[in-house]
Design an enzyme around this catalytic site. Structure first.
Site, PDB file in Angstrom:
ATOM      1  CD  GLN A 147      -7.443   2.154  12.810  1.00 10.29           C
ATOM      2  OE1 GLN A 147      -8.472   1.582  12.889  1.00 10.29           O
ATOM      3  NE2 GLN A 147      -7.263   3.310  12.631  1.00 10.29           N
ATOM      4  NE  ARG A 202      -3.739   2.381   0.723  1.00  7.60           N
ATOM      5  CZ  ARG A 202      -4.693   2.816  -0.287  1.00  7.60           C
ATOM      6  NH1 ARG A 202      -4.471   2.696  -1.460  1.00  7.60           N
ATOM      7  NH2 ARG A 202      -5.453   3.752   0.258  1.00  7.60           N
ATOM      8  CD  GLU A 228     -15.406 -24.537  23.163  1.00  6.64           C
ATOM      9  OE1 GLU A 228     -14.544 -24.983  23.917  1.00  6.64           O
ATOM     10  OE2 GLU A 228     -15.574 -24.863  21.972  1.00  6.64           O
ATOM     11  N   GLY A 229     -17.062 -20.618  27.681  1.00 11.84           N
ATOM     12  CA  GLY A 229     -16.621 -19.646  28.917  1.00 11.84           C
ATOM     13  C   GLY A 229     -16.188 -18.220  28.667  1.00 11.84           C
TER      14      GLY A 229
END
Length: 388
Positions: free
Chosen positions: A336, A268, A363-364
């Protein structure tokens, strides 16, 4: 201290990596849009033994150690998380209970077909009024002769629409609280069993979650898993067993996001140069790499401890908490770094960002993991005082 993996695990890693890169990932956007994993991918998964990771060789599985499973899960985490969740839920909470607590007859009946993927496994604990407070379940199991009659419902059950074998928790003695809960092996063709609404979810597309209902469903007494009254303890052990594997899947996803972000940062161009040359981008990438490396070390330490039969209640809770939090932080930084492209559905960063969020819940929850850690610290403190 040797961190080298056995050659057979490295070979297995290469096989799964090749499968993920060439057969799953090219179909990721199709899976995401159609909310369905193609039969070709599932059939290849069966051929590779991916449904038998937790099942001993004597029952047709691969019988991998926790270390071995984490190697596989790390590679599976590098593709669409919905597909990975089908495999992970089946090998983890879907089958571990039968492997660990099942009788010889139960193992012989269920595990061979689960190892091949002919029968998919699921775990049914959560109810409308019993999520993190698992001891508050209301589904009942009343003994009548040589059978139990189950009535109630479960929600958010992963694999429910296509699973054949369910590990179900139900109350057999309401007067005993958590000690009155019993585990059962339930088949989807038992009369009185019904799959309800299939949820539309923020992420994990391709993996399906649904309600299930029990309406005077008869379960043979030989389908009690473990001993009556030990279901709650069994559930906690089953959930704890899978925490290293879940963290390994988070690790793989984080590695994928870092690779994509690093490549994008070099490609980029802004202000006449690659954005990698911007110090803030370098810092983002460095922070991602640091947390990934720490997570990798933690995953394989807890996996090794598990294989050594050490008490890992605290460490497994820490790992699940840390792994899910790292995944969310890495995904946020990846968005971001990619800027607007990270918010576009046609690019995979957005998908991983959405998929990451559930890891802090299922799962918690992260809050429950902190409770477990604090409780274990308290026990360690009390033992230290007693020994002083």
């Amino acid at each position: 201290m040797d961190f080298t993996l056995p050659s057979e695990l490295e070979e297995m890693r290469r096989t799964i990596r090749d499968f993920v890169e060439h057969e799953v990932e090219p179909l990721a956007m199709q899976i995401e849009e159609e909310d369905r994993v193609p039969d070709s991918v599932l059939e290849k998964s069966k051929e590779l033994g991916l449904f038998g990771l937790s099942i001993p060789e004597e029952y047709g599985g691969i019988g991998l150690s926790m270390l071995g499973k984490c190697v596989i899960y790390e590679e599976l985490g590098k593709t669409i998380n919905g597909y990975t969740t089908i495999i992970g839920a089946h090998n983890g909470i879907g089958s571990v209970g039968i492997v660990e607590f099942g009788t010889k007859e139960q193992k012989e009946k269920y595990l061979p077909k689960m190892a091949t993927g002919e029968w998919i496994g699921a775990f049914a604990l959560t109810e409308p009024q019993a999520g993190s407070n698992a001891a508050a379940i209301k589904t009942t199991a009343v003994k009548k002769g040589d059978r139990y009659i189950l009535n109630g419902q479960k929600i958010y059950i992963t694999n429910a629409p296509y699973a054949h074998v369910f590990t179900v928790m139900a109350v057999t003695d309401p007067s005993k609280g958590a000690k009155g809960i019993t585990s059962f092996i339930v088949e989807r063709d038992f009369p009185g069993f019904r799959v309800g609404h299939i949820e539309k979810k923020m992420g994990l597309h391709g993996s399906h979650t649904a309600q299930i209902f029990f309406e005077d469903m008869e379960v043979p007494e030989e389908n009690v898993l473990g001993r009556e009254g030990e279901g709650y303890v069994n559930a906690l052990k089953i959930l704890a067993n899978g925490r290293a594997g879940l963290a390994a899947r988070c690790l793989g996803s984080c590695e994928y996001l870092l690779d994509k972000s690093l490549a994008f940062a070099h490609e980029r161009i802004q202000f006449g140069k690659p954005i990698f040359e911007q110090q803030i981008i370098q810092h983002y990438l460095a922070e991602m790499a640091l947390e990934i490396e720490l997570l990798r070390t933690f995953v394989y330490r807890v996996a090794w401890m598990t294989d050594q039969k050490m008490n890992v209640i605290k460490e497994a809770a820490m790992l699940k908490l840390y792994g899910s939090e790292v995944y969310n932080r890495v995904a946020d930084k990846a968005v971001q770094i990619h800027g607007g492209l990270g918010f576009i559905a046609e690019y995979p960063i957005e998908r991983f960002y959405r998929d990451a969020r559930i890891t802090r819940i299922y799962e918690g929850t992260s809050e429950i993991q902190k409770n477990i850690i604090a409780a274990q610290l308290h026990k360690e403190y009390e033992r230290t005082k007693a020994d002083a």
